[in-house]
Structure formats: structure tokens, C-alpha cells
Design an enzyme around this catalytic site. Structure first.
Site, PDB file in Angstrom:
ATOM      1  N   ASN A   1       0.264  -2.280  -5.973  1.00  0.00           N
ATOM      2  CA  ASN A   1      -0.303  -3.369  -5.170  1.00  0.00           C
ATOM      3  C   ASN A   1       0.048  -4.671  -5.877  1.00  0.00           C
ATOM      4  O   ASN A   1      -0.559  -5.007  -6.895  1.00  0.00           O
ATOM      5  CB  ASN A   1      -1.825  -3.197  -5.065  1.00  0.00           C
ATOM      6  CG  ASN A   1      -2.489  -4.395  -4.414  1.00  0.00           C
ATOM      7  OD1 ASN A   1      -1.826  -5.212  -3.778  1.00  0.00           O
ATOM      8  ND2 ASN A   1      -3.808  -4.516  -4.570  1.00  0.00           N
ATOM      9  N   TRP A   2       1.043  -5.362  -5.330  1.00  0.00           N
ATOM     10  CA  TRP A   2       1.508  -6.584  -5.998  1.00  0.00           C
ATOM     11  C   TRP A   2       0.503  -7.728  -5.886  1.00  0.00           C
ATOM     12  O   TRP A   2       0.650  -8.748  -6.557  1.00  0.00           O
ATOM     13  CB  TRP A   2       2.834  -7.040  -5.388  1.00  0.00           C
ATOM     14  CG  TRP A   2       4.031  -6.205  -5.747  1.00  0.00           C
ATOM     15  CD1 TRP A   2       4.032  -5.002  -6.418  1.00  0.00           C
ATOM     16  CD2 TRP A   2       5.392  -6.499  -5.446  1.00  0.00           C
ATOM     17  NE1 TRP A   2       5.319  -4.534  -6.554  1.00  0.00           N
ATOM     18  CE2 TRP A   2       6.180  -5.441  -5.968  1.00  0.00           C
ATOM     19  CE3 TRP A   2       6.037  -7.544  -4.793  1.00  0.00           C
ATOM     20  CZ2 TRP A   2       7.568  -5.405  -5.846  1.00  0.00           C
ATOM     21  CZ3 TRP A   2       7.422  -7.515  -4.664  1.00  0.00           C
ATOM     22  CH2 TRP A   2       8.180  -6.451  -5.205  1.00  0.00           C
ATOM     23  N   LYS A   3      -0.473  -7.589  -4.997  1.00  0.00           N
ATOM     24  CA  LYS A   3      -1.401  -8.695  -4.698  1.00  0.00           C
ATOM     25  C   LYS A   3      -0.575  -9.934  -4.312  1.00  0.00           C
ATOM     26  O   LYS A   3       0.522  -9.792  -3.780  1.00  0.00           O
ATOM     27  CB  LYS A   3      -2.332  -8.963  -5.871  1.00  0.00           C
ATOM     28  CG  LYS A   3      -2.996  -7.686  -6.386  1.00  0.00           C
ATOM     29  CD  LYS A   3      -4.179  -7.974  -7.234  1.00  0.00           C
ATOM     30  CE  LYS A   3      -4.646  -6.681  -7.886  1.00  0.00           C
ATOM     31  NZ  LYS A   3      -6.038  -6.739  -8.307  1.00  0.00           N
TER      32      LYS A   3
ATOM     33  N   HIS B   1      -9.423  -3.294   0.458  1.00  0.00           N
ATOM     34  CA  HIS B   1      -9.373  -3.589  -0.982  1.00  0.00           C
ATOM     35  C   HIS B   1     -10.590  -4.449  -1.330  1.00  0.00           C
ATOM     36  O   HIS B   1     -11.010  -5.292  -0.533  1.00  0.00           O
ATOM     37  CB  HIS B   1      -8.077  -4.333  -1.314  1.00  0.00           C
ATOM     38  CG  HIS B   1      -7.843  -4.441  -2.786  1.00  0.00           C
ATOM     39  ND1 HIS B   1      -8.477  -5.391  -3.559  1.00  0.00           N
ATOM     40  CD2 HIS B   1      -7.083  -3.702  -3.636  1.00  0.00           C
ATOM     41  CE1 HIS B   1      -8.101  -5.240  -4.819  1.00  0.00           C
ATOM     42  NE2 HIS B   1      -7.251  -4.218  -4.892  1.00  0.00           N
TER      43      HIS B   1
ATOM     44  N   GLU C   1     -10.939  -6.970  -3.050  1.00  0.00           N
ATOM     45  CA  GLU C   1     -10.719  -8.426  -2.955  1.00  0.00           C
ATOM     46  C   GLU C   1     -10.815  -8.897  -1.503  1.00  0.00           C
ATOM     47  O   GLU C   1     -11.293 -10.002  -1.239  1.00  0.00           O
ATOM     48  CB  GLU C   1      -9.361  -8.784  -3.596  1.00  0.00           C
ATOM     49  CG  GLU C   1      -9.432  -8.637  -5.109  1.00  0.00           C
ATOM     50  CD  GLU C   1      -8.115  -8.273  -5.789  1.00  0.00           C
ATOM     51  OE1 GLU C   1      -7.048  -8.402  -5.169  1.00  0.00           O
ATOM     52  OE2 GLU C   1      -8.181  -7.843  -6.959  1.00  0.00           O
TER      53      GLU C   1
ATOM     54  N   GLU D   1     -11.627   2.653  -6.226  1.00  0.00           N
ATOM     55  CA  GLU D   1     -11.367   1.555  -7.154  1.00  0.00           C
ATOM     56  C   GLU D   1     -12.694   0.909  -7.536  1.00  0.00           C
ATOM     57  O   GLU D   1     -13.203   0.041  -6.796  1.00  0.00           O
ATOM     58  CB  GLU D   1     -10.482   0.505  -6.482  1.00  0.00           C
ATOM     59  CG  GLU D   1      -9.111   1.020  -6.106  1.00  0.00           C
ATOM     60  CD  GLU D   1      -8.096  -0.104  -6.076  1.00  0.00           C
ATOM     61  OE1 GLU D   1      -7.085   0.024  -6.777  1.00  0.00           O
ATOM     62  OE2 GLU D   1      -8.317  -1.120  -5.406  1.00  0.00           O
TER      63      GLU D   1
ATOM     64  N   GLY E   1      -8.455  -5.246 -12.568  1.00  0.00           N
ATOM     65  CA  GLY E   1      -7.929  -6.433 -13.234  1.00  0.00           C
ATOM     66  C   GLY E   1      -8.736  -6.878 -14.443  1.00  0.00           C
ATOM     67  O   GLY E   1      -8.552  -7.985 -14.941  1.00  0.00           O
TER      68      GLY E   1
ATOM     69  N   SER F   1      -7.230  -0.974 -13.486  1.00  0.00           N
ATOM     70  CA  SER F   1      -6.661  -1.106 -14.831  1.00  0.00           C
ATOM     71  C   SER F   1      -5.961   0.170 -15.318  1.00  0.00           C
ATOM     72  O   SER F   1      -6.049   0.530 -16.491  1.00  0.00           O
ATOM     73  CB  SER F   1      -7.741  -1.546 -15.825  1.00  0.00           C
ATOM     74  OG  SER F   1      -8.250  -2.819 -15.458  1.00  0.00           O
TER      75      SER F   1
ATOM     76  N   GLY G   1      -2.429  -2.212  -9.734  1.00  0.00           N
ATOM     77  CA  GLY G   1      -2.292  -3.643  -9.519  1.00  0.00           C
ATOM     78  C   GLY G   1      -1.363  -4.267 -10.545  1.00  0.00           C
ATOM     79  O   GLY G   1      -0.145  -4.161 -10.464  1.00  0.00           O
ATOM     80  N   GLY G   2      -1.950  -4.902 -11.553  1.00  0.00           N
ATOM     81  CA  GLY G   2      -1.184  -5.661 -12.549  1.00  0.00           C
ATOM     82  C   GLY G   2       0.004  -4.907 -13.129  1.00  0.00           C
ATOM     83  O   GLY G   2       1.104  -5.475 -13.264  1.00  0.00           O
TER      84      GLY G   2
HETATM   85  C1  PEP Z   1      -5.760  -3.142  -7.536  1.00  0.00           C
HETATM   86  O1  PEP Z   1      -5.638  -4.331  -7.275  1.00  0.00           O
HETATM   87  O2  PEP Z   1      -5.761  -2.322  -6.599  1.00  0.00           O
HETATM   88  C2  PEP Z   1      -5.874  -2.731  -8.921  1.00  0.00           C
HETATM   89  C3  PEP Z   1      -6.200  -1.500  -9.186  1.00  0.00           C
HETATM   90  O3  PEP Z   1      -5.636  -3.695  -9.868  1.00  0.00           O
HETATM   91  P1  PEP Z   1      -5.447  -3.465 -11.464  1.00  0.00           P
HETATM   92  O4  PEP Z   1      -4.586  -2.229 -11.629  1.00  0.00           O
HETATM   93  O5  PEP Z   1      -4.778  -4.697 -11.937  1.00  0.00           O
HETATM   94  O6  PEP Z   1      -6.807  -3.252 -12.029  1.00  0.00           O
END
Ligand code: PEP
Length: 244
Positions: free
Chosen positions: A9-11, A95, A97, A166, A172, A208, A229-230
């Protein structure tokens, strides 16, 4: 047997030049392996770029959201039909967010999942509790409520979805659920989808995930992969997670 799936997930990150490098590295570094799938969910404007870079590879692509509406006066929205035109295999819905900053309710998330399926796109339905909800020992209630809205709306189409657990406190933040904490929630989710006649629905963990914790998480009985994500923005890290 349930396959394994890792989705990036590039966000709201990326740019044409950086994407070209990242997509090229991911495509070059991933070997088509039966029962294992890799995908990236990119910002809408880069769907065409992802399609061009990945369509002759075994890496799939998708979007990070989708409108619940098919067309019309919904400024800023993007429909499932539009995503389908760009070859999206997946669309993330719900998600945290989106839920937190854009007010996506359980009902809206369910409608988005339905809209995606209507155009042949697999919704990746995200559920997860906040730290306050975990501390109040309401994790199970929260995730079952979030998932329940989708199960109710989709009926037997639930077989065609992916669910991502999640925990909001792990996204994040560098904090990760332990494999045992994640497995406990996944077991609850597994029972829920099984009661709806879909025990084989892939259940991803997100929050994470890194190359050094992926293996322990993915080894758990009900964890079928990850939503990343990251760490999906660095090809070596993302590929290392996918190989885990
Ligand atoms: C996400 O945005 O779905 C996510 C899991 O982010 P991160 O891996 O950065 O915690």
C-alpha cells in the site's frame, strides 16, 4: 489450500520517476511462484503506469479505495468501473486512514466492497482496533462489527474478498502486534468468515511489517500474508517480505 498474498500500500507516495524504478525492481525481483502472489496498490494517477510496467509480469496491481457509486455527480470519486479499465485486480476498502480522516463508516466500506466486486475487483477489506479499543478489551467486538457489515452486505460473495487485520496502533508506528496477538485476532476473523461459508478467505496482517518480523507473523496458522505500507516503498525490503 489457501495461497499466500503480499500487497503493498503505497499510500499517498510516489512520483513518475521513482515509481518507474520501484515497479521495475519489484517486477525484476519477483519470480512467479504457484500459491504466492504479490501486488501493489498505488495512487489513482499512477494506475496506468503500474499497468504498463506490470501487465507482462506476475505482479498484480490495484487501488487504495473505490467509490461506492457507479458514476455521476460525486466530485473527486473514482468508480470500480474506472479501476477495472486500468486492470486493477484489487481495491483496498476501509483502510483505517480512510475511516479516520475521511469518515468511511462500516456501511460505506461494505458498499465499496460490493461496488468493487460488481466490476470483478477483489476488495481488500481492512479491519482493526485503536489502542484505546485494545486497552478496553474490545478488539474482538470492533473487528467483528467492521467485518460483519461487509459479510451482511455481500452474502455468499464473501468468498471473493480478502480481509486485512490492521491494528490501528501498529500502522506506521513501528509497533507490531506479536505473532500471537495477530493470530488470536485472525482466528476470530477466520471463524467469522467460516460461519459465512467462506473459510478460505485470505486473511492478511498489516501494521509495521518489515523483513525482519514478516516470517514469524506469516508462519501463524491463520495469517495468509501481509498488507505492507512503508516497507513497500523499498524494493529490497518489500521483496524480502514477499519471500518470507
Ligand atoms: C498500511 O498502511 O496498510 C500499513 C500497514 O502501513 P505500515 O506497514 O507502514 O504500518
Amino acid at each position: 489450500m489457501r495461497g499466500k498474498l503480499v500487497v503493498g500500500n503505497w499510500k499517498m507516495n510516489g512520483g513518475l520517476a521513482a515509481n518507474a524504478a520501484l515497479l521495475g525492481e519489484i517486477a525484476a525481483g519477483w519470480t512467479n511462484t504457484p500459491g504466492r502472489e504479490l501486488a501493489v496498490c498505488v495512487p489513482y494517477p499512477y494506475l496506468m503506469q503500474a499497468q504498463a510496467a506490470l501487465s507482462s509480469t506476475s505482479v498484480s496491481w490495484g487501488a487504495q479505495d473505490v467509490s461506492e457509486h457507479p458514476s455521476g455527480a460525486f466530485t473527486g470519486e473514482v468508480s470500480a468501473g474506472m479501476l477495472a479499465e486500468f486492470g486493477c485486480r484489487y481495491a483496498i476498502v476501509g483502510h483505517s486512514e480512510r475511516r479516520q480522516y475521511f469518515g468511511d463508516s462500516d456501511g460505506v466500506v461494505a458498499a465499496k466492497a460490493k461496488a468493487a466486486l460488481g466490476k470483478g475487483i477483489i476488495p481488500i477489506v481492512c479491519v482493526g482496533e485503536t489502542l484505546g479499543e485494545r486497552d478496553a478489551e474490545t478488539t474482538e467486538t470492533v473487528v467483528l462489527r467492521q467485518l460483519g457489515a461487509v459479510l451482511e452486505r455481500l452474502g455468499e460473495d464473501v468468498r471473493r474478498i480478502v480481509v486485512a487485520y490492521e491494528p490501528v496502533w501498529a500502522i506506521g508506528t513501528g509497533l507490531t502486534a506479536t505473532p500471537e496477538q495477530a493470530q488470536a485476532v485472525h482466528a476470530t476473523l477466520r471463524s467469522s468468515v467460516a460461519r459465512s461459508g467462506a473459510p478460505e478467505v485470505p486473511l492478511l496482517y498489516g501494521g509495521s511489517v518489515k523483513a525482519d518480523n514478516a516470517q514469524a507473523l506469516f508462519a501463524m496458522a491463520d495469517i495468509d500474508g501481509g498488507l505492507i505500507g512503508g516497507a513497500s516503498l523499498k524494493s529490497t525490503e518489500f521483496l524480502a517480505i514477499a519471500r518470507a
